[in-house]
Write a protein that holds these residues in place. Structure first.
Motif, PDB file in Angstrom:
ATOM      1  N   CYS A 188      32.997 -13.808 -55.055  1.00 31.14           N
ATOM      2  CA  CYS A 188      33.428 -12.587 -55.732  1.00 31.14           C
ATOM      3  C   CYS A 188      32.580 -11.420 -55.220  1.00 31.14           C
ATOM      4  CB  CYS A 188      33.271 -12.738 -57.240  1.00 31.14           C
ATOM      5  SG  CYS A 188      34.038 -11.413 -58.178  1.00 31.14           S
ATOM      6  N   LEU A 189      33.233 -10.406 -54.676  1.00 30.17           N
ATOM      7  CA  LEU A 189      32.540  -9.196 -54.238  1.00 30.17           C
ATOM      8  C   LEU A 189      32.538  -8.182 -55.379  1.00 30.17           C
ATOM      9  CD1 LEU A 189      31.300  -8.575 -51.372  1.00 30.17           C
ATOM     10  CD2 LEU A 189      32.827 -10.557 -51.466  1.00 30.17           C
ATOM     11  N   SER A 190      31.371  -7.664 -55.695  1.00 30.06           N
ATOM     12  CA  SER A 190      31.254  -6.640 -56.722  1.00 30.06           C
ATOM     13  C   SER A 190      31.483  -5.272 -56.082  1.00 30.06           C
ATOM     14  CB  SER A 190      29.868  -6.701 -57.360  1.00 30.06           C
ATOM     15  OG  SER A 190      29.694  -5.654 -58.279  1.00 30.06           O
ATOM     16  N   VAL A 191      32.491  -4.558 -56.570  1.00 28.53           N
ATOM     17  CA  VAL A 191      32.810  -3.220 -56.062  1.00 28.53           C
ATOM     18  C   VAL A 191      32.794  -2.263 -57.248  1.00 28.53           C
ATOM     19  CG1 VAL A 191      34.474  -1.774 -54.827  1.00 28.53           C
ATOM     20  CG2 VAL A 191      34.246  -4.201 -54.227  1.00 28.53           C
ATOM     21  N   THR A 192      31.851  -1.349 -57.256  1.00 31.93           N
ATOM     22  CA  THR A 192      31.671  -0.455 -58.398  1.00 31.93           C
ATOM     23  C   THR A 192      32.345   0.886 -58.213  1.00 31.93           C
ATOM     24  OG1 THR A 192      29.587   0.218 -57.406  1.00 31.93           O
ATOM     25  CG2 THR A 192      29.491  -1.466 -59.099  1.00 31.93           C
ATOM     26  N   THR A 193      32.579   1.271 -56.954  1.00 29.07           N
ATOM     27  CA  THR A 193      33.169   2.573 -56.659  1.00 29.07           C
ATOM     28  C   THR A 193      33.720   2.546 -55.244  1.00 29.07           C
ATOM     29  OG1 THR A 193      32.713   4.960 -56.436  1.00 29.07           O
ATOM     30  CG2 THR A 193      30.935   3.452 -55.851  1.00 29.07           C
ATOM     31  N   LEU A 194      34.689   3.417 -54.978  1.00 32.74           N
ATOM     32  CA  LEU A 194      35.194   3.613 -53.615  1.00 32.74           C
ATOM     33  C   LEU A 194      34.603   4.880 -53.002  1.00 32.74           C
ATOM     34  CD1 LEU A 194      38.945   2.692 -54.208  1.00 32.74           C
ATOM     35  CD2 LEU A 194      37.100   1.201 -53.381  1.00 32.74           C
ATOM     36  N   ASP A 195      33.811   5.592 -53.791  1.00 36.15           N
ATOM     37  CA  ASP A 195      33.184   6.841 -53.385  1.00 36.15           C
ATOM     38  C   ASP A 195      31.859   6.525 -52.705  1.00 36.15           C
ATOM     39  OD1 ASP A 195      31.731   9.203 -53.198  1.00 36.15           O
ATOM     40  OD2 ASP A 195      32.437   9.985 -55.127  1.00 36.15           O
ATOM     41  N   ARG A 196      31.798   6.744 -51.403  1.00 33.03           N
ATOM     42  CA  ARG A 196      30.604   6.374 -50.649  1.00 33.03           C
ATOM     43  C   ARG A 196      29.372   7.149 -51.118  1.00 33.03           C
ATOM     44  NH1 ARG A 196      30.267   4.916 -44.294  1.00 33.03           N
ATOM     45  NH2 ARG A 196      27.992   4.764 -44.120  1.00 33.03           N
ATOM     46  N   ARG A 197      29.531   8.416 -51.490  1.00 34.08           N
ATOM     47  CA  ARG A 197      28.386   9.200 -51.937  1.00 34.08           C
ATOM     48  C   ARG A 197      27.818   8.645 -53.240  1.00 34.08           C
ATOM     49  NH1 ARG A 197      26.809  12.759 -55.537  1.00 34.08           N
ATOM     50  NH2 ARG A 197      25.167  14.265 -54.981  1.00 34.08           N
ATOM     51  N   LEU A 198      28.702   8.339 -54.193  1.00 36.81           N
ATOM     52  CA  LEU A 198      28.247   7.781 -55.453  1.00 36.81           C
ATOM     53  C   LEU A 198      27.560   6.443 -55.217  1.00 36.81           C
ATOM     54  CD1 LEU A 198      28.016   7.647 -58.518  1.00 36.81           C
ATOM     55  CD2 LEU A 198      30.385   6.816 -58.596  1.00 36.81           C
ATOM     56  N   ALA A 199      28.143   5.603 -54.361  1.00 38.09           N
ATOM     57  CA  ALA A 199      27.535   4.303 -54.053  1.00 38.09           C
ATOM     58  C   ALA A 199      26.157   4.483 -53.442  1.00 38.09           C
ATOM     59  CB  ALA A 199      28.430   3.517 -53.109  1.00 38.09           C
ATOM     60  N   ASN A 200      25.983   5.501 -52.625  1.00 39.99           N
ATOM     61  CA  ASN A 200      24.719   5.714 -51.930  1.00 39.99           C
ATOM     62  C   ASN A 200      23.573   6.018 -52.883  1.00 39.99           C
ATOM     63  OD1 ASN A 200      23.152   6.042 -49.473  1.00 39.99           O
ATOM     64  ND2 ASN A 200      23.131   8.228 -49.959  1.00 39.99           N
ATOM     65  N   VAL A 201      23.853   6.702 -53.982  1.00 42.62           N
ATOM     66  CA  VAL A 201      22.776   7.020 -54.929  1.00 42.62           C
ATOM     67  C   VAL A 201      22.703   6.002 -56.066  1.00 42.62           C
ATOM     68  CG1 VAL A 201      22.784   9.473 -54.417  1.00 42.62           C
ATOM     69  CG2 VAL A 201      24.262   8.621 -56.221  1.00 42.62           C
ATOM     70  N   MET A 202      23.793   5.293 -56.326  1.00 40.80           N
ATOM     71  CA  MET A 202      23.838   4.346 -57.439  1.00 40.80           C
ATOM     72  C   MET A 202      23.358   2.953 -57.022  1.00 40.80           C
ATOM     73  SD  MET A 202      26.981   3.806 -60.121  1.00 40.80           S
ATOM     74  CE  MET A 202      28.165   3.206 -58.915  1.00 40.80           C
ATOM     75  N   GLU A 203      23.585   2.573 -55.782  1.00 37.20           N
ATOM     76  CA  GLU A 203      23.218   1.258 -55.247  1.00 37.20           C
ATOM     77  C   GLU A 203      22.845   1.432 -53.773  1.00 37.20           C
ATOM     78  OE1 GLU A 203      26.731  -0.442 -56.843  1.00 37.20           O
ATOM     79  OE2 GLU A 203      27.998   0.272 -55.230  1.00 37.20           O
ATOM     80  N   PRO A 204      21.717   2.095 -53.494  1.00 34.32           N
ATOM     81  CA  PRO A 204      21.422   2.642 -52.173  1.00 34.32           C
ATOM     82  C   PRO A 204      21.310   1.655 -51.027  1.00 34.32           C
ATOM     83  CG  PRO A 204      19.492   2.771 -53.607  1.00 34.32           C
ATOM     84  CD  PRO A 204      20.651   2.403 -54.473  1.00 34.32           C
ATOM     85  N   ARG A 205      20.930   0.424 -51.270  1.00 30.57           N
ATOM     86  CA  ARG A 205      20.766  -0.513 -50.154  1.00 30.57           C
ATOM     87  C   ARG A 205      21.798  -1.637 -50.168  1.00 30.57           C
ATOM     88  NH1 ARG A 205      14.467  -0.737 -48.217  1.00 30.57           N
ATOM     89  NH2 ARG A 205      14.027   1.467 -48.557  1.00 30.57           N
ATOM     90  N   ALA A 206      22.844  -1.464 -50.925  1.00 27.65           N
ATOM     91  CA  ALA A 206      23.960  -2.418 -50.901  1.00 27.65           C
ATOM     92  C   ALA A 206      24.932  -1.991 -49.801  1.00 27.65           C
ATOM     93  CB  ALA A 206      24.658  -2.449 -52.252  1.00 27.65           C
ATOM     94  N   ALA A 207      25.823  -2.891 -49.422  1.00 24.47           N
ATOM     95  CA  ALA A 207      26.840  -2.561 -48.422  1.00 24.47           C
ATOM     96  C   ALA A 207      27.742  -1.446 -48.944  1.00 24.47           C
ATOM     97  CB  ALA A 207      27.665  -3.795 -48.092  1.00 24.47           C
ATOM     98  N   THR A 208      28.288  -0.658 -48.038  1.00 25.82           N
ATOM     99  CA  THR A 208      29.210   0.396 -48.452  1.00 25.82           C
ATOM    100  C   THR A 208      30.448  -0.229 -49.086  1.00 25.82           C
ATOM    101  OG1 THR A 208      30.395   0.437 -46.338  1.00 25.82           O
ATOM    102  CG2 THR A 208      28.440   1.863 -46.543  1.00 25.82           C
ATOM    103  N   PRO A 209      31.163   0.510 -49.922  1.00 24.74           N
ATOM    104  CA  PRO A 209      32.391  -0.042 -50.529  1.00 24.74           C
ATOM    105  C   PRO A 209      33.374  -0.555 -49.475  1.00 24.74           C
ATOM    106  CG  PRO A 209      31.755   1.985 -51.634  1.00 24.74           C
ATOM    107  CD  PRO A 209      30.839   1.850 -50.462  1.00 24.74           C
ATOM    108  N   ALA A 210      33.514   0.160 -48.371  1.00 20.15           N
ATOM    109  CA  ALA A 210      34.446  -0.270 -47.325  1.00 20.15           C
ATOM    110  C   ALA A 210      34.041  -1.618 -46.742  1.00 20.15           C
ATOM    111  CB  ALA A 210      34.523   0.792 -46.226  1.00 20.15           C
ATOM    112  N   ARG A 211      32.746  -1.818 -46.529  1.00 18.20           N
ATOM    113  CA  ARG A 211      32.273  -3.084 -45.976  1.00 18.20           C
ATOM    114  C   ARG A 211      32.502  -4.235 -46.951  1.00 18.20           C
ATOM    115  NH1 ARG A 211      30.990  -5.306 -41.996  1.00 18.20           N
ATOM    116  NH2 ARG A 211      28.765  -5.738 -42.160  1.00 18.20           N
ATOM    117  N   ARG A 212      32.395  -3.988 -48.223  1.00 23.89           N
ATOM    118  CA  ARG A 212      32.645  -5.049 -49.209  1.00 23.89           C
ATOM    119  C   ARG A 212      34.115  -5.465 -49.188  1.00 23.89           C
ATOM    120  NH1 ARG A 212      29.264  -2.572 -54.335  1.00 23.89           N
ATOM    121  NH2 ARG A 212      28.055  -1.199 -52.982  1.00 23.89           N
TER     122      ARG A 212
END
Length: 383
Positions: A211-235
């Motif tokens: 199961c891949l956890s995807v919290t947002t499709l917004d790369r900017r939000l992902a960058n500050v919310m989960e900074p060292r996780a894979a980008t949403p696109a990569r997930r």
């Protein structure tokens, strides 16, 4: 001396007149903007101006924080639980702490049990379990053991960045495959596809689901919310790669944070379905213990214009508080807003054919190998 000790214990030592502590500043590549002290410590250290005027500058421009690794000398590896909210009774965590730095991570407070801060310590001071695979083989070989799916990633991510070099999760999968033992994996990392050779083999025997956890499709939000996780696109690409290799994969839209990312729920499920996911789940944000303070500080640092609204909406789903630990509601919340989120998830899941996982994992294949034969069984040689 007694007065000073008393003041220290009350955390109210005086600071220079007219001086106020500046607001915490984000660090590049890190999620937390604060490091609350370990809640088990009696004494706490607090910043104070010594009259030289350098503290404000130091706090405004914090130095780079390097990740450190410490060997965890644990003598057991399977963690057991009897929670009515969780669909598994056993799990394995190769690491303590997580470099992904997700600000909302409910596991952060567990770092206090190590005498460390749930803040920056959680994402920078990691413990790793080099003997995890051999310990697992030993525990699975015990005469009274009864197989059922083991969850990887129940507390911290088994594919966080250090796994690229340490390969502890891969060694665990080798043992599970050798024993024909079923497992589930939850991760935010595309590194999971590194192990497609093992996962595809296990999938043929109905031994694994990812199961891949995807919290947002917004790369900017992902960058500050989960900074060292894979980008949403990569997930999403990882889901596609898993499915193409025959490994059943789903998506976990978690956590949903009212007023911040919950508007993306339908979009996340739609994107995961296009990638080939066959199941979905969601969790409402949880803020236990120190996480309430940390998440509030993070909001005020990154989204000051939204902070009051987000916190108000969270309270509406948590009986007027920022956290409600009660069984039965801690993952989904309560009240009208939480009810609407549940309805939206159900409707989107039906629309995109993302129901519960079809076909359970097969625990009937479980066997203790007679002896190690090399290859994927090499970890058994450590017994």
């Amino acid at each position: 001396m007694d007065e000073l000790a008393h003041a220290w214990d009350r955390h109210d030592l005086p600071v220079a007149a007219g001086w106020e502590l500046p607001p915490p500043q984000p660090r590049k590549g890190r999620g937390a903007v604060t490091s609350p002290p370990c809640r088990y410590d009696r004494f706490r250290a607090e910043a104070a101006d010594d009259g030289w005027g350098t503290l404000e500058q130091d706090l405004a421009d914090p130095p780079r924080l390097e990740t450190t690794l410490t060997r965890d000398a644990t003598r057991s590896i399977i963690a057991w639980n009897d929670s009515p909210d969780i669909g598994f009774d056993r799990s394995v965590n190769p690491y303590r702490g997580c470099e992904h730095g997700c600000i909302y991570c409910y596991a952060r407070p567990s770092h206090a049990q190590l005498g460390l801060s749930p803040g920056l310590d959680f994402e920078a001071k990691l413990l790793f379990k080099p003997e995890a695979a051999s310990l697992l083989a030993r525990e699975l070989s015990r005469p009274g053991y009864r197989p059922a799916p083991i969850a990887l990633g129940s507390n911290t991510d088994p594919y966080q960045p250090v796994e690229r070099q340490l390969r502890i999760t891969r060694a665990i999968l080798e043992v599970l495959s050798a024993f024909n033992h079923p497992c589930t994996i939850v991760t935010k990392s595309a590194l999971v596809i590194r192990d497609l050779d093992i996962l595809a083999s296990m999938a043929e025997r109905r031994l694994v689901r990812v199961c891949l956890s995807v919290t947002t499709l917004d790369r900017r939000l992902a960058n500050v919310m989960e900074p060292r996780a894979a980008t949403p696109a990569r997930r999403l690409q990882a889901i596609e790669a898993l499915v193409q290799a025959g490994v059943p994969a789903g998506v976990l839209a978690a956590p949903m944070i009212p007023g911040l990312n919950d508007a993306e729920l339908e979009g996340i499920l739609a994107a995961a379905a296009r990638a080939g996911a066959d199941a979905a789940g969601y969790v409402l944000v949880r803020l236990p213990n120190e996480l309430k303070e940390m998440f509030t500080a993070w909001l005020e640092a990154h989204y000051p214009e939204r902070a009051a609204k987000v916190l108000s909406l969270i309270r509406q789903t948590r009986s007027g508080r920022l956290n409600d630990p009660r069984f039965g509601s801690r993952f989904t919340g309560s009240g009208p807003y939480a009810g609407l989120l549940a309805q939206r998830f159900a409707a989107a899941a039906r629309k995109h054919g993302l129901g519960r996982p079809s076909g359970g994992l097969d625990a009937s294949r479980f066997r203790v190998p007679a002896r190690p034969t090399g290859g994927e069984d090499r970890q058994l040689a450590l017994l």
